[in-house]
Design an enzyme around this catalytic site. Structure first.
Site: not given
Ligand code: NAD
Length: 290
Positions: A52, A96, A119
């Protein structure tokens, strides 16, 4: 059979973001800035976050990686997120997953400001998704929709079977496929570990999204001719022939399923790359809100 090429489609999305960014910057727009929090040293998570960060740099976004100890307590992690919430330069925040067992993931996701929830896991983002309102759509299902759109795959009136009901993949994918949009307008069957007649359902499917995390689960006898198969699975399986010691396997028995399909995603090179492209799109859109 045609491959749904995540490399090609994600690159075209990144190229278009890069172009938009150059144009926006010439008009004084800010540089999109993604902050990623990585707790502990999970090997797969390290790889995802590194990718990312690398992709942000590739298209000219800023990124900040915050690494925290595996043993960090919930309060300290919440503090770190709140600092990012308050930082005007940060457009998108991702934590994450998975987090260490002693940390409540739900509680942590709730702390992320919904306006920076790139997200798309925050309950506000999910609620808006269900209602069909503009929001950050979680990156993997969003990436799947972008892939279907890129290849002009007809979804209207089709029967889609989604295997897996997780909040990050299966359930949002089922909602997106059922929405009154294009792609969308499918009749969706959401299957999970308690589904009894999975094979029969899959055999009725025009589109199958396999997102259960069981390598090679979807076999050729479960797929009808000309089906579209989207393989979300990413599992590391030991492979002595690889330098890393493992190979990445999807949820589909690709070699035997592919010949029956009209379209199919490879693993690697499919949905994983689309997930990153979708995250970058969310981050770009978050930066436009400023
Ligand atoms: P998860 O473990 O949270 O959920 C798995 C789901 O599969 C559950 O809902 C469960 O009910 C269902 N399931 C398990 N066994 C089943 C069975 N035998 N029959 C039917 N359903 C069954 O997993 P997840 O986070 O949704 O991830 C699924 C897979 O997708 C994993 O391999 C993960 O690594 C991968 N993944 C890939 C990306 C990507 O970018 N490509 C992103 C996220 C997750």
């Amino acid at each position: 059979m045609q491959l749904l090429d995540g490399k090609l489609v994600s690159q075209s999305i990144k190229d278009s973001l890069k172009t938009k960014l150059i144009e926006a910057q010439s008009k004084g727009a800010k540089i999109p800035h993604l902050a990623a929090i990585l707790v502990g040293n999970n090997g797969a998570s390290e790889t995802y976050v590194a990718s990312k960060v690398k992709n942000c740099a590739e298209i000219g976004f800023k990124s900040t990686l915050i690494r925290l100890e595996e043993s960090i307590d919930e309060e300290k992690l919440i503090d770190a997120i709140q600092q990012l919430n308050a930082d005007n330069d940060i457009d998108g925040i991702l934590v994450q997953l998975p987090l260490p067992k002693h940390i409540n993931e739900e509680k942590i996701i709730n702390v992320i400001h919904p306006g920076k929830d790139v997200d798309g896991f925050h309950p506000i983002s999910v609620g808006k998704l269900v209602q069909g309102l503009p929001t950050f759509v979680s990156a993997t299902p969003y990436g799947i929709m972008l892939m279907l759109e890129h290849y002009n795959i007809e979804t209207k009136g089709k029967h889609a079977v989604v295997i897996g009901r997780s909040n990050i993949v299966g359930r949002p994918a089922s909602i997106l496929l059922s929405r009154n949009t294009n792609p969308g307008n499918c009749t969706v069957t959401l299957c999970h570990s308690h589904t009894k007649n999975l094979k029969e359902l899959c055999l009725q499917a025009d589109i199958i999204v396999a997102a259960l995390g069981k390598p090679g689960f979807l076999t050729a006898d479960m797929v009808k001719e000309n089906a579209v198969v989207v393989d979300v699975g990413i599992t590391r399986v030991p492979d002595a022939a690889k330098k890393s010691g493992f190979a990445i396997k999807g949820d589909v028995d690709f070699a035997n399923v592919a010949p029956k399909c009209s379209y199919i995603t490879p693993v690697p090179g499919g949905v994983g790359l689309m997930t990153i492209a979708a995250l970058l799109m969310n981050t770009y859109n978050a930066s436009l809100q400023k």
